[in-house]
Design a protein around this motif. Structure first.
Motif, PDB file in Angstrom:
ATOM      1  N   ASN B 173       0.855  -1.189   0.000  1.00 33.22           N
ATOM      2  CA  ASN B 173       0.000   0.000   0.000  1.00 33.22           C
ATOM      3  C   ASN B 173       0.893   1.243   0.000  1.00 33.22           C
ATOM      4  OD1 ASN B 173      -2.763   1.255   0.391  1.00 33.22           O
ATOM      5  ND2 ASN B 173      -1.648   2.168   2.089  1.00 33.22           N
ATOM      6  N   VAL B 174       0.649   2.127  -0.956  1.00 28.83           N
ATOM      7  CA  VAL B 174       1.433   3.355  -1.075  1.00 28.83           C
ATOM      8  C   VAL B 174       0.575   4.518  -0.576  1.00 28.83           C
ATOM      9  CG1 VAL B 174       2.585   4.923  -2.684  1.00 28.83           C
ATOM     10  CG2 VAL B 174       2.741   2.451  -3.027  1.00 28.83           C
ATOM     11  N   PHE B 175       1.018   5.167   0.477  1.00 28.31           N
ATOM     12  CA  PHE B 175       0.267   6.318   0.990  1.00 28.31           C
ATOM     13  C   PHE B 175       0.544   7.544   0.123  1.00 28.31           C
ATOM     14  CE2 PHE B 175       0.667   3.635   4.770  1.00 28.31           C
ATOM     15  CZ  PHE B 175      -0.668   3.551   5.126  1.00 28.31           C
ATOM     16  N   CYS B 176       1.793   7.949   0.035  1.00 31.78           N
ATOM     17  CA  CYS B 176       2.159   9.111  -0.775  1.00 31.78           C
ATOM     18  C   CYS B 176       3.158   8.709  -1.864  1.00 31.78           C
ATOM     19  CB  CYS B 176       2.766  10.203   0.100  1.00 31.78           C
ATOM     20  SG  CYS B 176       1.599  10.966   1.233  1.00 31.78           S
ATOM     21  N   PHE B 251      -0.251  -2.116  -6.622  1.00 29.78           N
ATOM     22  CA  PHE B 251      -0.288  -1.419  -5.337  1.00 29.78           C
ATOM     23  C   PHE B 251      -1.718  -0.990  -5.026  1.00 29.78           C
ATOM     24  CE2 PHE B 251       4.085   0.495  -6.613  1.00 29.78           C
ATOM     25  CZ  PHE B 251       4.686  -0.737  -6.424  1.00 29.78           C
ATOM     26  N   THR B 252      -1.963  -0.704  -3.758  1.00 25.76           N
ATOM     27  CA  THR B 252      -3.206  -0.014  -3.410  1.00 25.76           C
ATOM     28  C   THR B 252      -2.837   1.379  -2.914  1.00 25.76           C
ATOM     29  OG1 THR B 252      -3.199  -0.827  -1.130  1.00 25.76           O
ATOM     30  CG2 THR B 252      -4.353  -2.152  -2.757  1.00 25.76           C
ATOM     31  N   PHE B 253      -3.738   2.321  -3.150  1.00 27.39           N
ATOM     32  CA  PHE B 253      -3.472   3.707  -2.765  1.00 27.39           C
ATOM     33  C   PHE B 253      -4.519   4.250  -1.798  1.00 27.39           C
ATOM     34  CE2 PHE B 253      -1.674   3.110  -7.006  1.00 27.39           C
ATOM     35  CZ  PHE B 253      -0.366   3.474  -6.775  1.00 27.39           C
ATOM     36  N   GLU B 254      -5.537   3.451  -1.569  1.00 29.63           N
ATOM     37  CA  GLU B 254      -6.618   3.908  -0.707  1.00 29.63           C
ATOM     38  C   GLU B 254      -7.019   2.773   0.224  1.00 29.63           C
ATOM     39  OE1 GLU B 254     -10.136   4.982  -2.806  1.00 29.63           O
ATOM     40  OE2 GLU B 254     -11.147   5.732  -1.028  1.00 29.63           O
ATOM     41  N   VAL B 255      -7.267   3.132   1.464  1.00 28.30           N
ATOM     42  CA  VAL B 255      -7.698   2.135   2.452  1.00 28.30           C
ATOM     43  C   VAL B 255      -9.088   2.533   2.932  1.00 28.30           C
ATOM     44  CG1 VAL B 255      -7.234   1.107   4.709  1.00 28.30           C
ATOM     45  CG2 VAL B 255      -5.334   1.611   3.166  1.00 28.30           C
ATOM     46  N   ARG B 256     -10.072   1.730   2.572  1.00 28.09           N
ATOM     47  CA  ARG B 256     -11.457   2.016   2.982  1.00 28.09           C
ATOM     48  C   ARG B 256     -11.812   1.191   4.216  1.00 28.09           C
ATOM     49  NH1 ARG B 256     -14.788   1.922  -2.774  1.00 28.09           N
ATOM     50  NH2 ARG B 256     -13.778   3.728  -3.720  1.00 28.09           N
ATOM     51  N   ASP B 257     -12.766   1.694   4.982  1.00 26.29           N
ATOM     52  CA  ASP B 257     -13.147   0.950   6.184  1.00 26.29           C
ATOM     53  C   ASP B 257     -14.562   0.393   6.104  1.00 26.29           C
ATOM     54  OD1 ASP B 257     -14.605   3.229   6.450  1.00 26.29           O
ATOM     55  OD2 ASP B 257     -13.703   3.883   8.339  1.00 26.29           O
TER      56      ASP B 257
END
Lengths: 316, 263
Positions: B173-176, B251-257
């Protein structure tokens, strides 16, 4: 080869992410250099010491200056009669407590406002302490040379410098003689020179961070993660050695998300106050004991505050 | 005098070159390999402005004996390094990158747009969720998490895990940017670990269960990733684990809840 690929990717990612913010900071600094005369600032300064400290602390909000260029600006302000309480506080606060750096910190730490808040606090405390203590003296007590000599030197320097911005240029990076008739062009040129000069520190810092992430054995990381003294101390040392610009350092620090937040905060707090490019400037501009105070006080204050933050449950 | 002029032009050209590189990189389909797509407009704008700034620098009157060789060399070296990273090797954290990339977009699929948030296998529904999302729900937010899940990720193996009939499945997972990337993962019980080579992509449909005993921190990691870790107290009991082609966006760039998850 695989390690080099990883190193190249990490270093490039950090620089490319931070470059727009470095450019924005250079642009704002250039606008200040070209369009805002020093006399305007001097008229705004309050008469009381607390007022002067507060003014110095928040002057960066309207007059943002990168730490690479702030020492010559402060030297000039002091020589022109700006109170040391304001000038010294501004020296440390301006590179951090300004919209560009606060915005880049906000983005780098994934919209975490607590990191922005603590960065301001960690920089503000030593800035106010030093401003309050050194503010009791005069410019002649602080600067390396007596004020008349400084003024004389400034006059000579300005004659040679040849700026035609309508006022003197205080940036550290500028060694140019400008004769641009257009102010827009002057802003562009100043922006480019500032960006070019500062980018080498960003690139160096990014490469150092990438090397760390690529080649550090996980056992070292475990040691840093498990000991607050070591993690904070090593990140502070890394900040001093890497000398990354305050407009971009949050992105470098955010790359160490495996460490405690306090360690990342120590990196972004000490870097704009003491680094390899600032130390020689301090020693050449201020009297030796003042320069040592400007180096030692932020280091000690930030170290203990960050260790304390790391230990406080829910502190950050 | 000529050297001063040449140096001035060189400074401007180098700055403009960096601007051009940033702009070209921002509109390329390799952008996501280094940066989160949310920075794409910022990079493009900065690249354009840097190009204009560099062009203006070339036309200024050259100063006498003011040369920034260090800055010039650093920028040229960085350009070479960045070209290597973007054009040369494959992405460091995506050993099997897809041949075709989807256009970068922050618009994730919503239900009814060709993306079903649930996978049905043998009359059982599995919630599609990305590994980082599941990890965040379990380890981070303490929110209610789905028990029957379907997720995708890269396989990492170790002799010890092989003996226990498990593989580790990670997703970066890539935040920035790549430097702040993390690779959370889960241990997955499978029939035969040898069916899943190291570095292959799998789709796991299974059940989240609490581990009988906590896994050791640092027990297994994704090669090349400094920050990869598995859930210490939860693992996946695999119902249907199969090798798949790498997704268009590894990669993922967003983490949903909550559903629909980014998957």
């Amino acid at each position: 080869m695989e390690s080099f690929n990883l190193f190249a990717s990490l270093a490039s990612a950090i620089v490319l992410e931070a470059a727009p913010f470095l450019l924005l900071g250079s642009f704002v600094g250039a606008l200040f250099e070209v369009l805002v005369p020093d006399s305007f600032i001097e008229r705004m300064i309050p008469k009381t010491v607390p007022g002067q400290l507060g003014f110095g602390l928040f002057a960066g909000m309207v007059l943002p200056t990168c730490e690479c260029g702030v020492v010559p600006v402060v030297r000039k302000l002091l020589a022109r009669g700006v109170p040391p309480a304001t000038a010294i506080t501004y020296l440390f606060a301006a590179p951090v407590i300004n919209p560009v750096v606060l915005l880049s910190t906000y983005f780098a730490f994934q919209s975490d406002l607590t990191m922005v808040f603590w960065r301001c606090v960690l920089v503000g405390i030593p800035a106010l302490v030093l401003g309050g203590v050194l503010g009791k003296g005069t410019a002649a007590d602080i600067l390396n040379l007596p004020k008349p000599v400084l003024r004389q030197m400034d006059d000579i320097r300005n004659e040679n410098h040849g700026h035609d911005h309508g006022h003197e240029c205080g940036c550290a990076a500028c060694g140019e003689t400008h004769d641009e008739s257009s102010r827009i062009r002057a802003v562009l040129v100043h922006t480019g020179i500032e960006f070019l000069s500062m980018s080498k520190f960003l690139i160096f810092g990014a490469c150092a961070a990438a090397l760390f992430k690529t080649f550090t054995p996980s056992s070292v990381l475990d040691l840093m993660q498990g000991n607050n003294f070591i993690s904070v101390g090593s990140m502070m040392l890394f900040a001093v050695l890497s000398s990354v610009c305050s407009e971009a350092d949050a992105f470098v620090a955010a790359g160490f998300s495996m460490l405690p937040k306090a360690a990342m905060l120590s990196f972004v707090a000490i870097g704009p106050m003491v680094d390899l490019k600032l130390i020689p400037m301090f020693l050449s501009t201020f009297k030796r004991r003042v320069a040592l105070a400007l180096i030692v006080v932020p280091v000690v204050t930030i170290f203990y505050l960050c260790v304390l933050l790391a230990y406080l449950e829910g502190g950050v | 005098m000529i050297m001063d002029r040449l140096h001035t032009i060189l400074e401007g050209l180098t700055t403009a070159l960096l601007g051009a590189f940033m702009y070209a990189f921002s509109i390329s389909d390799s952008y996501w390999m280094l940066l989160s797509p949310k920075f794409q407009p910022l990079t493009a704008t900065a690249g354009f402005l840097l190009f204009v700034t560099g062009a203006a620098m070339t036309t200024r009157k050259p100063p006498r004996n003011v040369r920034r060789w260090g800055a010039l060399c650093a920028m040229l070296a960085f350009l070479a390094l960045a070209c290597w990273a973007v054009l040369g090797p494959e992405s460091a954290f995506a050993p099997d990158p897809p041949k075709k990339h989807t256009p970068m977009s922050l618009e994730l699929p919503e239900p009814g747009e060709g993306f079903e948030p649930r996978l049905t296998l043998n009359d059982k529904e599995y919630v599609r969720i990305s590994t980082p999302e599941l990890f965040a729900l379990i380890e981070g937010t303490n929110k209610e998490y789905p028990r029957e899940i379907a997720m995708r990720g890269m396989v990492a193996r170790s002799p010890d895990l092989d003996k226990r009939g498990m593989i580790a499945v990670f997703r970066v997972n890539v935040f920035c940017c790549l430097a702040d990337a993390v690779a959370p993962g889960f241990l997955v019980s499978v029939d035969d670990p040898d069916k899943y080579p190291q570095g292959s992509w799998v789709r796991v449909a299974g059940e989240v269960v609490e581990s009988a005993e906590s896994h050791a921190n640092g027990e297994i990691s994704l090669p090349g990733m400094l920050m990869s870790f598995v859930s210490l107290n939860h693992e996946i009991r695999g119902h249907d684990v199969r090798i798949i082609d790498p997704p268009d966006m590894p990669f993922t760039f967003e983490v949903r809840d909550k559903e629909p998850f980014a998957y």
